[in-house]
Write an enzyme that holds these catalytic residues in place. Structure first.
Site, mmCIF file in Angstrom:
data_model
loop_
_atom_site.group_PDB
_atom_site.id
_atom_site.type_symbol
_atom_site.label_atom_id
_atom_site.label_comp_id
_atom_site.label_asym_id
_atom_site.label_seq_id
_atom_site.Cartn_x
_atom_site.Cartn_y
_atom_site.Cartn_z
ATOM 1 N N LYS A 1 3.820 28.545 1.893
ATOM 2 C CA LYS A 1 2.893 29.412 2.635
ATOM 3 C C LYS A 1 3.172 30.895 2.401
ATOM 4 O O LYS A 1 2.296 31.728 2.602
ATOM 5 C CB LYS A 1 2.911 29.052 4.104
HETATM 6 C C1 PLP Z 1 1.635 23.423 5.299
HETATM 7 C C2 PLP Z 1 2.494 22.510 4.513
HETATM 8 C C3 PLP Z 1 1.950 21.412 3.805
HETATM 9 C C4 PLP Z 1 0.478 21.051 3.855
HETATM 10 O O1 PLP Z 1 -0.319 21.993 3.216
HETATM 11 P P1 PLP Z 1 -1.902 22.022 3.423
HETATM 12 O O2 PLP Z 1 -2.390 23.215 2.701
HETATM 13 O O3 PLP Z 1 -2.107 22.114 4.911
HETATM 14 O O4 PLP Z 1 -2.441 20.761 2.882
HETATM 15 C C5 PLP Z 1 2.811 20.641 3.014
HETATM 16 N N1 PLP Z 1 4.131 20.917 2.955
HETATM 17 C C6 PLP Z 1 4.695 21.935 3.647
HETATM 18 C C7 PLP Z 1 6.146 22.165 3.541
HETATM 19 C C8 PLP Z 1 3.897 22.779 4.441
HETATM 20 O O5 PLP Z 1 4.460 23.796 5.115
#
Ligand code: PLP
Length: 467
Positions: free
Chosen positions: A113
């Site tokens: 993220k």
């Molecule tokens: C947010 C997240 C996901 C999922 O990602 P999306 O874009 O919501 O599909 C997978 N792995 C981790 C570690 C995350 O923080």
């Protein structure tokens, strides 16, 4: 670039307003009116292209020049990725002759993220300074989004961030990554309730028009187009590095809200040469069930070892639906309305048939997750986090050996130490820059699960700042 809503009745906007707005006011999500085509841009396919240079080439066509000029955009991108601890930003680590991990966890909060939020925090500041405006960012988090958003927004002029997390329901690492950030524009609120309660409070604040306008609210969750846009880059990056093998590539994407995998779909629309997107889910498998059979039915969410994927309604799926309905906003509106009312997506079979060309889905339960962590560690000495392990679980079920496989490694193993320890007996250590995380001072306030209480707290804080 013009952006249109996936439903009906929202104005067409340019990038700047799409970023500040987040959700369209008809309840839909903004998408670009056309997909920029990268085939004509030879830089993008240069096998040695630097991550930030590639990001500039991909992102530039999505943002109008009067929002930000080339030089400023380049430096904003460079600054975003300078905070990553690996010079290549997104290293590819080969784990067998056909398979690579694309490590997306070298940013400041150890999950993918950071890619989008490091950019978004800076973009917010750029736009707000230009417009001489102030913004109050409100979010709810079950862990990773909160820390990435706080890290990206801390110390920035013109904005305050209020992040709600469920008291006692996020891991210690995740909580401390949020609550030890002591900048005066960062406000952590622990709600006596669940993550869903936190999300409902955030929705409640956005639906309270007076509150929303008084405080100039904005959101940082993955419905914000800018987040998807920035994530398109690492799909092109992986392909630039693997093109030399002249083999089709499958991306295996651990999925919750469908944001990351939708970025992969966007990349393909822009001319990325990839053969398949594999949606990897844990036992909260609504998407996998859909890609297997066309049946998208909501079931209750059950906690798993990969909590960032414990989701049943994946907001970004609406963007895909919009394309499969030939960009007919009315059809999408009706379809989503029925899905919400009846718990099942109508016409799933037809859409499933269209989706099959690009997508497939596989589920991995907690047991399979632990096994995947252990096997990779035993075979190669590589530790992965439980979300990445769900991707490895999907890979095992993939029958097609003709493609190269890239598994998106979405978090650092030390972010989810309990699962890693359970699988391997090893307690993964935090990187040096976070090694004192457990000694740092924490600051947060506890509030009841009550909209009035949360709104009055936020109003008090903001008026004490004379805003
Ligand atoms: C947010 C997240 C996901 C999922 O990602 P999306 O874009 O919501 O599909 C997978 N792995 C981790 C570690 C995350 O923080």
């Amino acid at each position: 670039m013009h952006y249109i809503s996936t439903r009906i009745g929202s104005p067409i906007l340019e990038f700047e307003d799409v970023v500040l707005t987040g959700l369209a006011n008809d309840g839909g999500l903004y998408v670009p009116e056309v997909w920029p085509q990268m085939a004509v841009n030879h830089h993008v396919f240069n096998k040695d292209i630097d991550y930030s240079d590639l990001a500039f080439e991909i992102i530039r066509p999505f943002i109008e020049e009067n929002c930000i000029e080339d030089i400023k955009l380049k430096s904003l991108i460079n600054d975003s990725y300078k905070s990553f601890k690996q010079p290549s930003v997104a290293p590819l680590v080969q784990i067998d002759s056909n398979t690579w991990l694309l490590e997306l966890f070298h940013g400041p909060t150890l999950a993918f993220k950071d890619f989008a939020l490091q950019f978004l925090g800076r973009m917010f500041e750029h736009i707000l300074t230009k417009r001489d405006k102030r913004l109050t960012i409100i979010g709810a988090t079950s862990g990773d989004t909160g820390s990435a958003a706080i890290e990206a927004c801390k110390g920035r002029d013109n904005l305050h961030i209020f992040m709600l997390h469920p008291l006692g329901r996020v891991s210690d690492v995740q909580r401390r990554q949020m609550t030890t950030v002591l900048d005066s524009n960062v406000h952590n609120i622990a709600i006596e309730g669940t993550f869903d309660d936190c999300q409902d409070l955030v929705k409640g604040m956005f639906n309270d028009e007076i509150f929303r306008d008084d405080l100039n609210l904005s959101a940082v969750n993955s419905i914000n187009w800018a987040r998807v846009m920035v994530q398109i880059v690492y799909y092109f990056f992986a392909v630039s590095r693997l093109n030399k093998y002249e083999r089709p590539i499958s991306f295996i994407v651990p999925t919750g809200n469908f944001g990351n995998v939708y970025a992969g779909y966007s990349a393909i629309q822009m001319g990325l040469n990839a053969s398949r997107l594999v949606v990897a889910s844990n036992h909260n498998d609504i998407l996998t069930r859909f890609f297997e059979t066309g049946d998208m039915s909501i079931m209750p969410v059950k906690a798993s070892l990969s909590p960032s994927m414990d989701i049943q309604v994946s907001s970004n799926f609406e963007r895909l639906l919009f394309d499969f309905y030939d960009r007919d906003g009315e059809a999408v509106s009706n379809s989503i309305k029925m899905f919400r009312e009846e718990g099942t997506l109508p016409g799933g079979n037809k859409i499933h048939a269209l989706a099959n060309d690009i997508f497939s889905g596989y589920r991995t339960d907690d047991e399979g997750t632990l096994l995947a962590i252990k096997q990779l560690y035993d075979d190669k000495g590589v530790l992965v986090d439980p979300h990445t392990a769900v991707g490895l679980g999907a890979l095992k079920q993939l029958k097609n050996s003709k493609t190269l496989n890239v598994v998106l490694a979405t978090a650092h193993p030390a972010k989810f130490p309990a699962a890693v320890k359970q699988a391997t007996g090893i307690n993964p250590s935090l990187p040096d820059f976070l090694s004192d995380l457990y000694d740092r001072e924490e600051r947060f306030i506890k509030l009841k699960n009550n909209l009035g209480a949360v709104e009055s707290y936020i109003r008090d804080v903001m008026s004490s700042k004379n805003l």
